[in-house]
Design a protein around this motif. Sequence first.
Motif, PDB file in Angstrom:
ATOM      1  N   MET A 111      53.065  28.629  30.794  1.00 12.11           N
ATOM      2  CA  MET A 111      54.193  29.423  30.336  1.00 12.11           C
ATOM      3  C   MET A 111      55.186  28.547  29.574  1.00 12.11           C
ATOM      4  O   MET A 111      55.742  28.952  28.537  1.00 12.11           O
ATOM      5  CB  MET A 111      54.876  30.083  31.534  1.00 12.11           C
ATOM      6  N   SER A 112      55.400  27.332  30.043  1.00 12.03           N
ATOM      7  CA  SER A 112      56.311  26.413  29.354  1.00 12.03           C
ATOM      8  C   SER A 112      55.797  26.091  27.965  1.00 12.03           C
ATOM      9  O   SER A 112      56.556  26.067  26.990  1.00 12.03           O
ATOM     10  CB  SER A 112      56.455  25.121  30.170  1.00 12.03           C
ATOM     11  N   LYS A 113      54.485  25.845  27.857  1.00 16.49           N
ATOM     12  CA  LYS A 113      53.899  25.561  26.546  1.00 16.49           C
ATOM     13  C   LYS A 113      54.015  26.772  25.624  1.00 16.49           C
ATOM     14  O   LYS A 113      54.219  26.626  24.416  1.00 16.49           O
ATOM     15  CB  LYS A 113      52.441  25.152  26.702  1.00 16.49           C
ATOM     16  N   ALA A 114      53.878  27.973  26.191  1.00 14.49           N
ATOM     17  CA  ALA A 114      54.001  29.193  25.383  1.00 14.49           C
ATOM     18  C   ALA A 114      55.410  29.293  24.787  1.00 14.49           C
ATOM     19  O   ALA A 114      55.577  29.657  23.619  1.00 14.49           O
ATOM     20  CB  ALA A 114      53.692  30.427  26.234  1.00 14.49           C
ATOM     21  N   PHE A 115      56.427  28.961  25.583  1.00 14.65           N
ATOM     22  CA  PHE A 115      57.792  28.989  25.059  1.00 14.65           C
ATOM     23  C   PHE A 115      57.990  27.909  23.991  1.00 14.65           C
ATOM     24  O   PHE A 115      58.721  28.111  23.023  1.00 14.65           O
ATOM     25  CB  PHE A 115      58.800  28.821  26.198  1.00 14.65           C
TER      26      PHE A 115
END
Length: 534
Positions: A111-115
């Motif tokens: 999720m962090s990489k997606a942001f």
Amino acid sequence: MMYTVIDGNCFKNMLVGAYQLFQKKYEIINQLNVFPVPDGDTGNNMLNTLKSMYSMIAEVSPEEPVGIIAEKASAGAIMGARGNSGVILSQIIHGISRGLHGKKTASCGQMSKAFQYGILYAYRAVTKPVEGTILSVARGIAKGTHDVYRVETDFSKILEASIDAGEEALAKTPEQLQILKDANVVDAGGQGLIFFLMGCLNGLTGKVEDIEVDVKPVISRLEAKGESFSIEYPYCTEFIISPCKVSAREVRQKLSSWGESMIVAAGDNLVKVHIHAQRPGHVLDMAADWGTLHDIKCDNMVDQFHRNKEKQQKMEKKPLGVLTVVSGEGWTELFEKSGCDVVSGGQSMNPSVQELSAGMENGQYEKYIILPNNKNIILAAQQLKKMLGEKVHIVPSTNPMEGLAAAMVFDGKATIAENLDAMADRLSDIRSGMITTAVRDSIVGESTIHKDDFMGLVKGCEVISVPELSDCFMQVLGELIDEDTEIVTIYFGKDLSEEDCQKEIEKAEKAYPNVTFEMYEGDQPLYPMFIAAE
């Protein structure tokens, strides 16, 4: 509670939380606009972008994979994006969607990489990033959380760290952009991005309340293009129950199994219902037990779909035309007389990518040269070009006067390249100025501006700020008119009568006896005068 894995329900709540917070905070963003001109629309633009996103996910089951919900959110945000900040926000959501593509759930790291993907896509959307804007805040968030997301396993902590890093970056924007420093404000779009993250955190941690908004989903506006929709529930049914014996929550619960795309809005002793039903008669029978029915409407969406499709198939389109964005009946008439198709919009009313696309689909031509007539609409036009390719070309007019001059040299028999060259050349022949009123005290450059002053805006010149319209008009003319000027055209707006405009022109004719003055009704809001010199 630890949020180590984000499923569809958590992610949907995050997005709904962002939309909910924007509903409360968008006016704050509007008030941060640097220029004391009544174009405080950054908050509106970002809110409308999220509203369109919400319309695509509102009825999606929280059991859906996180990747599917992200994909629908991205589609809604892009099609509803308005203004520069709205388009950039839509690209952040689009990047998040790309990072979550194909995933049923996402770990904290994913999720962090997606942001981080979202920030990358936002940068890609802007040709020339400017320091001190929403992009500076986005980059500050990316840098500030780079080390955190490598070790943190709770995504709520990642969001908290992102907000802290964003607020630090936001505080620096006045030092990065002089115009912000002069006005003593931070960047409006950057503040909006932080509100987006705060809303996501609120949604993730369980603070989201039910949102009951009468939103027409974006997908319903796409149906006429041939996309499929549910024929299991073909009847769009709307009604009001007043007085209503039961609560909106109970209405929602009892109708939930009888249709889809349901919206139940509570008012003062009334409940408004919108539902796509299979058996509308049964829905109405149930509702009649709860109170008196009013404003009943029931449409067969299959019939509507086929009528729209037949109408589009019958329309034979010409090869190339001009699509322009303008507000005011006078301006609309002027552009239509020049052969342009018109989309309504302008200062503080930026049309979305979807509305520009609809203007093309409903228009007379296969391909279009777009005249945005406002710097905040250029990015939406560029986004449309990315979607439609060679069907779209742009002449970057920044006001209706430039746009009208360009439109008048368009030649339907010439090639696209020839028209683009001729229209771009025409833009450089026009010097333009605008007069509006200041909405608050401020300092811009060397100019001290007082609330309710008349402001004269001329590209490349200091802002004129004086109490009287006549003084402002003459000073603007002084900036626009030189020894080569032959014609000055004044387009008077909604807030100025033709009689008063004529009086100002008579004064100007005495001051400039060798210049020809012309007057037209523009009917534009917010600006008493648009002035063009050539």
